[in-house]
Design a protein around this motif. Structure first.
Motif, PDB file in Angstrom:
ATOM      1  N   ASP B  73       0.836  -1.198   0.000  1.00  0.00           N
ATOM      2  CA  ASP B  73       0.000   0.000   0.000  1.00  0.00           C
ATOM      3  C   ASP B  73       0.879   1.260   0.000  1.00  0.00           C
ATOM      4  O   ASP B  73       2.108   1.175   0.054  1.00  0.00           O
ATOM      5  N   MET B  74       0.181   2.382  -0.076  1.00  0.00           N
ATOM      6  CA  MET B  74       0.888   3.652  -0.228  1.00  0.00           C
ATOM      7  C   MET B  74       1.852   3.909   0.930  1.00  0.00           C
ATOM      8  O   MET B  74       2.997   4.309   0.727  1.00  0.00           O
ATOM      9  N   ALA B  75       1.384   3.654   2.164  1.00  0.00           N
ATOM     10  CA  ALA B  75       2.216   3.936   3.336  1.00  0.00           C
ATOM     11  C   ALA B  75       3.519   3.131   3.287  1.00  0.00           C
ATOM     12  O   ALA B  75       4.603   3.661   3.563  1.00  0.00           O
ATOM     13  N   ALA B  76       3.410   1.873   2.904  1.00  0.00           N
ATOM     14  CA  ALA B  76       4.605   1.030   2.847  1.00  0.00           C
ATOM     15  C   ALA B  76       5.583   1.549   1.789  1.00  0.00           C
ATOM     16  O   ALA B  76       6.791   1.571   1.989  1.00  0.00           O
ATOM     17  N   VAL B  78       5.866   4.627   0.694  1.00  0.00           N
ATOM     18  CA  VAL B  78       6.472   5.887   1.132  1.00  0.00           C
ATOM     19  C   VAL B  78       7.639   5.591   2.067  1.00  0.00           C
ATOM     20  O   VAL B  78       8.695   6.204   1.980  1.00  0.00           O
ATOM     21  N   ARG B  79       7.431   4.607   2.933  1.00  0.00           N
ATOM     22  CA  ARG B  79       8.496   4.273   3.872  1.00  0.00           C
ATOM     23  C   ARG B  79       9.716   3.686   3.170  1.00  0.00           C
ATOM     24  O   ARG B  79      10.809   3.692   3.712  1.00  0.00           O
ATOM     25  N   ALA B 107       6.598  10.886  10.598  1.00  0.00           N
ATOM     26  CA  ALA B 107       6.248   9.559  10.094  1.00  0.00           C
ATOM     27  C   ALA B 107       7.460   8.650   9.981  1.00  0.00           C
ATOM     28  O   ALA B 107       7.340   7.430  10.067  1.00  0.00           O
ATOM     29  N   THR B 165       9.456  13.396   3.424  1.00  0.00           N
ATOM     30  CA  THR B 165       9.450  11.944   3.581  1.00  0.00           C
ATOM     31  C   THR B 165      10.803  11.350   3.188  1.00  0.00           C
ATOM     32  O   THR B 165      10.989  10.146   3.236  1.00  0.00           O
TER      33      THR B 165
END
Lengths: 307, 251, 329
Positions: B73-76, B78-79, B107, B165
């Motif tokens: 997903d997006m969060a993963a 971005v990380r 974050a 980020t």
């Protein structure tokens, strides 16, 4: 046993039909206007009281039932113009505040006008008998008439929604609100129509149920919450979904209360089963709703949220 | 030659009968600015949304730093350093400008399950956020509410948040849209400076900016890659001129 | 859930003014008991205690509804869990307030964890409705709980003791314990909403997409807030049972849940001071109107409708209109 089952199935269907009459308008209000209306159940109650009042003055069931419709229509229009219309663009919370207030106002007005004691409405002569089901079981004609009328209304609504221009707008609105907003001035008339028709249907349901149940100030509350359950299971904005969900909820609720304890008795000792049955039966429809939302977060016939 | 930083293979997405992304394959190499151009409705934003993880493709794979990230997903993503900016500005309107950026720093800096210490007093977060604001030229507005910024400033903030980020690959969805002439020039200048730190994929309508910045250009028409190459090669590609550039003034 | 931002944007500079207002309210409350005794109107203490109990409940709801944009329509369930924790434990011979609170917090948190995990799969109207459904489940569970009086509820033998002391037996004692917990709840939530955690929660309220795009998955934060909120509301339930010396499923009916939302909207959603003020004003209004007429609900309902129509943002919206809470830009 089978007869009892059939009897309860019919009772469940009849209850479901009532739920559908109340839910049909409300699901459109939710779906198309994205409007949280808590006051819809009160309209059902007011329908019952108007019926009782008309019966008191005219003494004629059919005339009274006919008069309920325009009265509820006017009430729906008045509420739309005075209150709801001003809240379409506001947050859900402002809508909750206003319609919660309306519940208090209308319930209290009813208590002032008619008192808190339940009123009863006599059944019309022509429908007061019962017909034979299989074996010695009989079933009241009036309840069958309620089911018949409900199905007829459902059919009429289906026709309006599937075949007319208004119906096309309604379907478009349930699928995509922005599209309907783009249609401009027509939209205000559509909203008004939906509200008024919804009020009329809810009031009609309250009126036809009055000879079976008594009319009391709390009747709107209990049906409102079940109506929400119906709308959410069916999918917000879907009249078809409301129809099937209403029957499902009506039947599950009725059968659960009757057969839940009986089934449990097969599993545990009678006293515990009776207690467990009493506990679980009223929770059944809510468990059903949570389960449906768990697997389909937008209900059975709801549009899925784009991910 | 080493593997590309981002490898897109046979990506497909359809809405009903409409093929928004039709068998798209492309590479983005470390250190380059890779521009995606194409007429309106060519599926550029849809493509970025699939690369950033906001949208699931129907089929195909997205490989980033050698890993298949199609299912993440997006969060993963971005990380892992794969960030995006939005075409329609997506800010936290009741947060200040600084907080909008600081929460992005937060974050990746330690746990956010901390319940009592006021976040706005954390120097480490604020300092890094200020740096990002400096980068985009917004440091003067740090304490204003994001919702009260001008349109151009919002575009700059959008970029500052993405930078906070610490991206390795930045997907920029029309970063210049709606900016004034001066702001646009500033941003183009900024992208040029960022190039040494961050790989970028750039969707942009401003052809001057594209041809000034991009190392390579891919042309997307009706969901398909019609051409891909250096700006000069693409500019002179007959197919591209016919399909797309012919409609516009070519610099 | 962007549909709420209209009423939610909280101007920064209003913050200090709100905090001062909250402190003034605490100070004012602290002098209620001596004042009530001096005026020979001891029932004022009882009403003020009730007001504060609901203020704690409203504060807890504001964490998820105001700061997290999770419109729970089943929050009264936790008032019920708290109340029944008192009834059940005191019947089992455990009358200590602290133990009862631990039980109430655990029961509320557990129910919130399970139902919240399911509810948070849904959005918007569906979330409102599924939380309502879970609230109704809890309600009907206690309605059919005949060992504890079922529908009628059950009277408590006595109020809870605090570490063996009969601190709550007098109205004044209960009042100050309640005030202490109200201040603690306010202070705790004040810090929480400004912490890293609170920042992620409010950020998700503003734009879940933005939060995902910087690397957050909203669900764990939302669920944690949901559980914390339930636990605090459970504490309010413990106090409510002690105040009334009586426990009933009516505490957890959907009407109560609706009323709690009403308190928040009246006071101004997304501001702790607003939530607290809304609850204090609502209960005071109800008690006050009830003294005038048995038909007080008519007037109360009209007030709600008028506030909704005329003053978006509730009381704090009204105050802002008259420039009493200035928001500098």
């Amino acid at each position: 046993m089978f007869n009892l089952f059939l009897l309860q199935l019919l009772n469940g269907a009849q209850f479901g039909i009532l739920l559908f009459l109340v839910a049909a308008g409300l699901t459109l209000v939710f779906g198309i206007m994205d409007f949280i209306n808590l006051a819809h159940g009160v309209l059902y109650m007011v329908g019952g009281y108007v019926m009782a009042m008309m019966m008191g003055t005219t003494g004629n069931f059919w005339l009274s039932l006919t008069l309920v419709l325009p009265v509820m229509l006017v009430l729906g229009l008045a509420l739309e113009v005075l209150v709801f219309r001003r809240l379409y663009d506001r947050s859900h919370l402002d809508q909750v505040l206003a319609t919660f207030g309306l519940i208090l106002v209308l319930s209290e007005l009813v208590k002032i006008l008619w008192g808190s004691a339940p009123l009863s409405v006599p059944m019309p002569e022509a429908l007061s008998g019962s017909i034979a089901l299989a074996g010695p079981m009989r079933y009241p004609v009036y309840r069958i008439a309620v089911i018949g009328v409900g199905l007829a209304v459902a059919l009429a609504l289906w026709f309006v929604i599937a075949r007319t221009r208004v119906g096309m707008l309604l379907r478009a609105g349930a699928a995509n609100r922005a599209m309907v907003s783009a249609l401009g001035t027509d939209i205000n008339r559509l909203f008004m129509l939906v509200f008024a028709a919804g009020a009329m249907l809810a009031g009609f349901a309250g009126a036809i149920v009055s000879p079976i149940l008594s009319v009391d100030p709390g009747m709107g509350d209990s049906i409102l919450i079940l109506t929400f359950v119906v709308i959410v299971i069916g999918g917000v904005g879907s009249v078809k979904g409301a129809f099937f969900a209403a029957l499902l909820v009506g039947i599950v609720d009725t059968l659960g209360r009757m057969f839940g304890p009986i089934l449990l008795k097969a599993l545990m000792d009678p006293a515990a089963a009776a207690q467990a049955g009493r506990t679980i039966a009223p929770m059944l429809v809510y468990i059903l709703m949570a389960a449906v939302l768990f697997w389909r977060p937008t209900g059975l016939f709801g549009r899925s949220v784009a991910r | 030659m080493t593997d590309a930083l981002l490898q897109v293979r046979n990506l497909r997405k359809t809405y009903g009968a409409l093929k928004v992304t039709n068998d798209v394959s492309l590479d983005v190499h470390e250190g380059e600015i890779h521009a995606i151009i194409g007429p309106n409705g060519a599926g550029k934003t849809t493509l970025i949304s699939q690369l950033s993880g906001q949208l699931r493709p129907d089929s195909g794979t997205v490989i980033y730093t050698g890993q298949d990230i199609t299912a993440l997903d997006m969060a993963a993503r971005v990380r892992m350093g794969l960030a995006r900016s939005f075409q329609l500005t997506t800010l936290l309107p009741s947060f200040t400008v600084l907080e909008n950026v600081a929460v992005a720093v937060q974050a990746r800096e330690g746990s956010s399950f901390r319940f009592f210490r006021p976040a706005s007093t954390e120097r480490a977060l604020n300092d890094q956020a200020m740096e990002c604001l400096n980068d985009v030229g917004l440091s003067g507005t740090a304490s204003r509410l994001a919702g009260a910024l001008s349109h151009g400033e919002k575009r700059q903030l959008e970029l500052a948040i993405a930078l906070a980020t610490r991206p390795r690959l930045l997907l920029l969805d029309e970063p210049l849209a709606g900016t004034g002439h001066e702001e646009a020039a500033q941003l183009v200048d900024l992208f040029g400076r960022l190039k040494s730190r961050v790989t970028m994929m750039l969707i942009e309508h401003d052809m001057n900016a594209v041809f000034a910045l991009a190392d390579r250009v891919s042309v997307l028409v009706y969901g398909e890659i019609a051409a891909c190459g250096t700006p000069d090669a693409v500019r002179n590609d007959a197919k591209v001129r016919a399909a797309y550039l012919g409609e516009e003034e070519v610099a | 859930m962007t549909y709420m931002t209209q009423t939610l944007t909280e101007p920064r500079a209003g913050l200090a003014a709100r905090l001062k207002l909250a402190l003034a309210i605490f100070a004012l409350l602290a002098v209620v008991p001596p004042l009530a005794h001096a005026m020979g109107e001891p029932f004022m203490i009882i009403i003020a205690t009730r007001m504060m109990v609901f203020a704690i409940a409203a504060l807890s709801l504001d964490l998820i509804l105001g700061h997290g944009a999770m419109v729970s329509f089943g929050h009264a369930a936790y008032l019920g869990f708290g109340s029944y924790a008192v009834a059940i434990l005191s019947r089992a011979g455990i009358s200590d307030l602290v133990l009862q609170m631990v039980a109430a917090v655990l029961a509320s948190a557990l129910f919130a964890l399970v139902t919240g995990a399911i509810s948070l799969r849904t959005r918007g109207v569906y979330f409102i409705m599924i939380t309502l459904a879970f609230g109704q489940m809890a309600y009907f569970f206690f309605v059919s709980f005949s060992a504890l009086g079922g529908d009628d509820g059950v009277a408590l033998a006595a109020r809870s003791t605090v570490l063996g002391l009969p601190l709550l037996q007098g109205e004044t004692g209960l009042f100050y314990v309640t005030l202490g917990l109200l201040i603690a709840a306010f202070a705790g939530l004040y810090l929480l909403t400004r912490s890293r955690f609170g920042r992620v929660l409010t950020g998700t309220r503003e734009s879940a997409l933005r939060m995902q795009a910087i690397g957050f998955r909203p669900l764990p934060y939302q669920l944690t807030a949901y559980v914390i909120s339930a636990a605090i509301c459970g504490v309010a339930g413990v106090l409510l049972a002690n105040q009334a010396v009586y426990v009933s499923p009516a505490y957890m009916s959907w009407h109560r849940s609706g009323e709690m939302i009403v308190m928040l909207v009246l006071g101004g959603v997304g501001s702790l001071t607003g939530a607290m003020t809304g609850a204090l004003v609502t209960v005071a209004l109800e008690e006050g109107l009830a003294r005038f007429s048995e038909h007080w609900r008519l007037g109360f309902g009209l007030i709600l409708v008028l506030v909704a129509l005329l003053s978006p943002g509730g009381l704090s919206g009204l105050l802002r209109k008259f420039n009493l809470l200035r928001d500098d830009k």
